[in-house]
Motif scaffolding. Sequence first.
Motif, PDB file in Angstrom:
ATOM      1  N   PRO A 375     -17.820  23.605   6.648  1.00 15.84           N
ATOM      2  CA  PRO A 375     -18.703  24.118   5.587  1.00 15.84           C
ATOM      3  C   PRO A 375     -18.219  23.800   4.175  1.00 15.84           C
ATOM      4  CG  PRO A 375     -17.382  25.893   6.485  1.00 15.84           C
ATOM      5  CD  PRO A 375     -17.096  24.699   7.330  1.00 15.84           C
ATOM      6  N   ALA A 376     -17.006  23.235   4.055  1.00 18.42           N
ATOM      7  CA  ALA A 376     -16.484  22.929   2.716  1.00 18.42           C
ATOM      8  C   ALA A 376     -16.954  21.570   2.216  1.00 18.42           C
ATOM      9  CB  ALA A 376     -14.953  22.971   2.738  1.00 18.42           C
ATOM     10  N   ASP A 378     -19.298  18.793   0.762  1.00 18.49           N
ATOM     11  CA  ASP A 378     -20.522  18.668  -0.045  1.00 18.49           C
ATOM     12  C   ASP A 378     -20.497  17.273  -0.686  1.00 18.49           C
ATOM     13  OD1 ASP A 378     -22.779  18.988  -1.594  1.00 18.49           O
ATOM     14  OD2 ASP A 378     -21.785  20.278  -3.089  1.00 18.49           O
ATOM     15  N   PRO A 385     -23.383  23.268   0.854  1.00 20.96           N
ATOM     16  CA  PRO A 385     -22.647  22.624   1.942  1.00 20.96           C
ATOM     17  C   PRO A 385     -23.569  21.710   2.748  1.00 20.96           C
ATOM     18  CG  PRO A 385     -22.093  24.961   1.816  1.00 20.96           C
ATOM     19  CD  PRO A 385     -23.248  24.753   0.885  1.00 20.96           C
ATOM     20  N   ASP A 386     -23.031  20.578   3.107  1.00 22.25           N
ATOM     21  CA  ASP A 386     -23.869  19.588   3.795  1.00 22.25           C
ATOM     22  C   ASP A 386     -24.404  20.101   5.125  1.00 22.25           C
ATOM     23  OD1 ASP A 386     -23.517  17.857   1.712  1.00 22.25           O
ATOM     24  OD2 ASP A 386     -21.946  16.661   2.675  1.00 22.25           O
TER      25      ASP A 386
END
Length: 557
Positions: A375-376, A378, A385-386
């Motif tokens: 989740p970190a 991008d 988050p991507d």
Amino acid sequence: MKGLTASIVIILLLTPALTLAGPYSPAPGHPDFAAVHMNDPAFIAWASGYRDVIYGSDVEDVWKTPELALGPAVGDSYHIVCLGNGGRITMTFNQPIRDRSGWDFAVFENSFNDTFLELAYVEVSSNGVNFTRFPNRSLTANPVNAFGAVDPSDIMGLASKYRQGYGTPFDLHDLVNNEAVTAGLVDINAIKYVRIIDIIGDGTYFDSTGQVIYDPYPTILSGGFDLEAIGVKYLGDYANVVPRAPLLLEPGNGDLNVPVTTRLRTDAFSDPDVNGDDGDFHAWTRWQIAIDAEFLTIVAEQISTSDLTVWNPAGGILTAGQTYYWRAKHYDYDYRIDGANEDGYPWSGIFTFSTTDPLDQDGNGVPDDLELTDPAIDLDQNGVPDVNQMQADANFKAINSATGQGPLAIKAPSGVTLDTLSSIAPESAPHLKVEESGLVFFAGIISFRLTVPAAGQEVTVIIYLSSPAPAGCEYYKYSPGRGWNKYEQAVFGPDRRSVELTLQDGSKGDADGIANGIVVDPGGLAAAAVVNGEPPPPDGAAGLGGGGCFVNILSGQ
């Protein structure tokens, strides 16, 4: 060279013979030589006219006799036209030359031995305006003086490779993938003009790979190429029989659970002309995939000039859970790619198959083993988050690369759907011939599929990287006929952490070959391999240029 004094003739005749050591056909008398003797019964016609004569320097008027180059070769040193240094002439024929099995015509010069070779480029045209040159190589490493020697086994694709009485053969099929031929500007089955251009051997002329061509220099009084004749083996005046319809082999008719990465395969080419005197061979294959039996909605079409019985559709063309119909047809050399005689070539029968995607069991458009979970991450730096952006935006996807260079993402404009995205390790896709290309890929081969609102629409997408693309990397695309080539519609961001691609449905960057609202783009960031500090070969395999971004990776430093 003619009109030599007696002392010069003695010097030349006493010159020691070369040890033939090059990779190309040697002089007559050596094993595997390819020269054609002037009395070979294969010759059925000879040049009948000439035009556009431009004489070069160092040629006396007595040798400006183009009419002597008409008709059969006779093996007479004086029965020639001398072009002079840098001169040229275009020879014409009563009937066009056509491409058949093996060599199609041969050019005769008047060299008095196997190594005094005054070389020339050979070009052909079907309309007298657009000419294309035969590929050629010269491996002569050093300048050659006026009475020096050239090893014929170091020469390929240039006229005057052999001594008087032996013609240098040329095969029009060597031009089948030439740009002028594929564009329809030159028809290799209707060649009416052969142009001979003398090469000045002082180091100012180059072969197809950019290497210097050396031949005897300077020559005077009768300098340059001496054309004796051009003999023809095949003429375009026979009734062609088209090949039979191919039989479809793979996938089988009605097959279920066929992987979306499947290949299509037909049986071997069969043409009644192949066993005849004319000879006739497999030149192209047309493939079509549709979602209906009438082929009203074609999802992909391909005209193959290599791998003629197998087609691996680009990743993203086929989708899971779909029933497809496919067919193929084979063409001989008489077919012209612009559609002439199209109705005379029969389609195969029609097979159908249904697809599955074992690599994407959850159906979200990315391979399960490349799913992004962190989740970190991008990559497009929009604060979302991507992994979350993928779920919310149909025009965005992110995955881990197949080669361990970290994640990557693609973003398309609003209104465009990014259906699939994958990263493929080059060794997992042998049909893409990465090993032959000399390329090393950064983040693997990238394959994605877009659905655009309107057929034929142009669209710009951005590929985001987790680290800057190394210096020397460019964006390359693969096509079956041309291999891997740099994609000119690619622009890197200032930090090289992104690359912008401009694509058009049915045109630039679209691998399905048809304007159907779907854009399929297999390609990738890559550079020419550098192994242990050694640059790629000078001929640039598959049309690739230089590059040096993977020296440390490949050399182990």
